[in-house]
Design a protein around this motif. Structure first.
Motif, short mmCIF file in Angstrom:
data_model
loop_
_atom_site.label_atom_id
_atom_site.label_comp_id
_atom_site.label_asym_id
_atom_site.label_seq_id
_atom_site.Cartn_x
_atom_site.Cartn_y
_atom_site.Cartn_z
N GLY A 256 2.81 23.36 -2.38
CA GLY A 256 4.25 23.49 -2.38
C GLY A 256 5.08 22.52 -1.50
O GLY A 256 6.29 22.91 -1.71
N VAL A 257 4.62 21.56 -1.27
CA VAL A 257 5.52 20.47 -0.64
C VAL A 257 6.34 19.77 -1.55
O VAL A 257 7.31 19.51 -1.56
N GLY A 258 5.88 19.37 -2.81
CA GLY A 258 6.53 18.64 -3.71
C GLY A 258 6.53 17.20 -3.36
O GLY A 258 6.11 16.66 -2.68
N GLY A 259 7.02 16.34 -4.34
CA GLY A 259 6.98 15.08 -4.48
C GLY A 259 7.01 14.13 -5.54
O GLY A 259 7.26 13.14 -5.81
N LEU A 260 6.11 14.98 -6.65
CA LEU A 260 6.06 14.29 -7.86
C LEU A 260 7.00 14.17 -8.65
O LEU A 260 7.85 15.11 -8.85
N GLN A 261 7.14 13.07 -9.37
CA GLN A 261 8.41 12.80 -10.47
C GLN A 261 8.05 12.08 -11.64
O GLN A 261 7.21 11.30 -11.63
N ALA B 191 0.77 -1.13 0.03
CA ALA B 191 0.01 -0.15 0.09
C ALA B 191 0.84 1.16 0.05
O ALA B 191 2.07 1.20 0.31
N SER B 192 0.39 2.42 -0.44
CA SER B 192 0.97 3.54 -0.46
C SER B 192 0.45 4.73 0.44
O SER B 192 -0.56 4.68 1.21
N TRP B 193 1.31 5.62 1.10
CA TRP B 193 1.10 6.34 2.17
C TRP B 193 0.19 7.89 1.82
O TRP B 193 0.64 8.51 1.51
N ARG B 194 -1.26 7.46 1.60
CA ARG B 194 -1.95 8.51 1.23
C ARG B 194 -3.31 8.12 1.47
O ARG B 194 -3.80 6.88 1.30
N VAL C 191 6.88 10.63 -4.30
CA VAL C 191 7.96 10.16 -3.28
C VAL C 191 7.69 10.72 -2.02
O VAL C 191 6.95 11.71 -2.00
N MET C 192 7.82 10.11 -1.06
CA MET C 192 7.65 10.52 0.52
C MET C 192 8.45 11.70 0.68
O MET C 192 9.94 11.59 0.20
N PRO D 71 6.55 8.68 9.26
CA PRO D 71 7.97 8.64 10.10
C PRO D 71 9.24 7.94 9.29
O PRO D 71 10.41 8.25 9.95
N GLU D 72 8.94 7.20 8.42
CA GLU D 72 10.03 6.48 7.62
C GLU D 72 9.85 6.73 6.17
O GLU D 72 9.41 5.64 5.57
N PRO D 73 10.20 7.81 5.68
CA PRO D 73 9.85 8.04 4.12
C PRO D 73 10.58 7.16 3.18
O PRO D 73 10.04 6.87 2.11
N GLU D 74 11.71 6.64 3.81
CA GLU D 74 12.60 6.03 2.53
C GLU D 74 11.80 4.47 2.42
O GLU D 74 12.32 3.86 1.68
N ARG D 75 10.81 4.15 3.10
CA ARG D 75 10.23 2.76 3.38
C ARG D 75 8.95 2.59 2.36
O ARG D 75 8.59 1.51 2.18
N THR D 76 8.36 3.65 2.21
CA THR D 76 7.11 3.70 1.30
C THR D 76 6.98 4.63 0.31
O THR D 76 7.94 5.37 0.12
N MET D 77 5.98 4.69 -0.34
CA MET D 77 5.64 5.63 -1.25
C MET D 77 4.42 6.39 -1.49
O MET D 77 3.44 5.68 -0.47
N GLY D 78 4.24 7.73 -2.04
CA GLY D 78 2.89 8.03 -1.90
C GLY D 78 2.11 7.69 -3.03
O GLY D 78 0.90 7.44 -2.73
N LEU D 79 2.68 7.62 -4.15
CA LEU D 79 2.05 6.98 -5.35
C LEU D 79 3.13 6.28 -6.21
O LEU D 79 4.13 6.57 -6.39
N VAL D 80 2.88 4.96 -6.39
CA VAL D 80 3.94 4.00 -7.09
C VAL D 80 3.86 4.27 -8.62
O VAL D 80 2.85 5.23 -9.12
#
Length: 376
Positions: free
Chosen positions: A254-259, A151-154, A305-306, A230-239
């Motif tokens: 303004g937070v960002g994360g889209l790639q 699952a993704s973090w959203r 990405v988180m 709490p652990e952004p390196e372990r999960t994703m916002g959207l695969v």
């Protein structure tokens, strides 16, 4: 003394049971954060979240299309971006809006604030809205929760805006964000119509060609809320995934994360950060537009990405797709773009077949277009 034995420990719950337990709480990922989790639960852990494809150098960026340019120049810029990147920033988009929308830049901000307010209501107030049956509107976590390997973090409010819009749709949208998201829908729809005209001209067609062919009044809005992780390196916002529709209009905070995944002229593939640009929207080509353009325009993979920031990320996307449905309505490459020198690359299909294929797989699957390709 008679010997006694302890009962055998209960077996650890399997993934299906854990998923159901998470879903039954009806509070989404936000509920995990509220509970004070200090690590990402196993259900949300991706074995290799960010893979082996490198990040592009810091200066790399998606193209910019300026709607204040003369129409022929804006059309050329939009077509070039759609061919080479499949994504672009759209600036000065108020030129596509009704004259009354004189504070266009404020509309996404108002919608973000309202969506955030809903997601940060007490759990007991959010939970009654949580559901996996749409009925036009639903609030849930991960549309592919039971199909994806992780699952993704959203969390997401999903609103089916058409076709066959529910007469009482507005009443079904949470009151905390109702007025603001419907206000934004009207403006984003005007932007999408203007862009379809520019992209039609970029294909050498009359401005109305794409809108007439797609009848892009099939609209789905997704209001994504990505809580602090709490652990952004372990999960994703959207695969990594592509969008299935014709065109996506995205407002991001303004937070960002889209790639975006991009292949340069030398064939090198990398992930490019789509850094938020004040006053800009993000536009991307969907799978249906790649098919309709017979591969002139490109639908490309993107992901979220988180980040390590304490604040959540918000984005509001509207997916525009054909409104004409039914077993006798077929879609495929536009006839005007097909010839003996440029034969069709895809077969024709109905929307029920297309979206049936899309929803039968997990979001990260890359095989959607392959289902409709003709053998070369």
């Amino acid at each position: 003394m008679a010997s006694s034995s302890l009962p055998a420990p209960a077996p650890a719950p399997g993934r299906a049971e854990l998923l159901k337990a998470f879903d039954d709480k009806r509070t989404g990922v936000r509920g995990l954060v509220e509970s004070g989790v200090s690590s990402v639960p196993e259900l949300f852990r991706h074995p290799d979240p960010y893979g082996s494809i490198p990040l592009a150098p810091p200066g790399a960026s998606i193209p910019v299309v300026d709607l204040s340019l003369p129409p022929h120049l804006a059309a050329a810029a939009a077509a070039s971006a759609a061919r080479t990147w499949g994504f672009f920033h759209l600036v000065n988009y108020h030129h596509a809006l009704p004259a009354a929308a004189d504070a266009a830049d404020d509309y996404p901000a108002r919608a973000f604030a309202a969506v955030r307010a809903f997601n940060e209501l007490p759990a007991a107030e959010r939970a009654p809205h949580y559901s996996r049956t749409t009925g036009g509107v639903n609030y849930s976590s991960n549309v592919d929760l039971y199909n994806s390997p992780a699952a993704s973090w959203r969390d997401t409010i999903q609103i089916l805006l058409g076709p066959n819009r529910c007469p009482d749709l507005a009443d079904r949208i949470p009151a905390a964000c109702r007025a603001e998201v419907l206000e934004w829908e009207a403006l984003a729809t005007a932007v999408a119509r203007a862009l379809l005209g520019l992209l039609s001209q970029g294909l050498g067609l009359r401005p109305e060609a794409l809108e007439d062919a797609s009848c892009a009044d099939g609209k789905l809005m997704v209001c994504h809320y990505y809580p602090h992780c709490p652990e952004p390196e372990r999960t994703m916002g959207l695969v990594p995934h592509t969008d299935p529709g014709v065109l996506t209009v995205l407002a991001q905070d303004g937070v960002g994360g889209l790639q975006v995944k991009h292949q340069d002229e030398d064939g090198k593939i990398s992930w490019v950060d789509v850094k938020p640009v004040p006053g800009a929207l993000v536009i991307n080509v969907g799978d249906l537009l790649q098919i309709m353009s017979n591969d002139k325009y490109t639908s490309v993979e993107h992901r979220v990405v988180m980040n390590t920031r304490e604040e959540p990320r918000l984005s509001i996307g509207i997916f525009f797709s054909p409104g004409k449905r039914g077993d006798s309505v077929f879609y495929g490459p536009l006839p005007e773009l097909v010839s003996s020198e440029n034969p069709p690359k895809y077969r024709n299909f109905t929307m029920s077949e297309f979206y049936g294929t899309f929803f039968s797989r997990d979001l990260a699957s890359k095989a959607l277009l392959d289902n409709f390709k003709l053998s070369s």
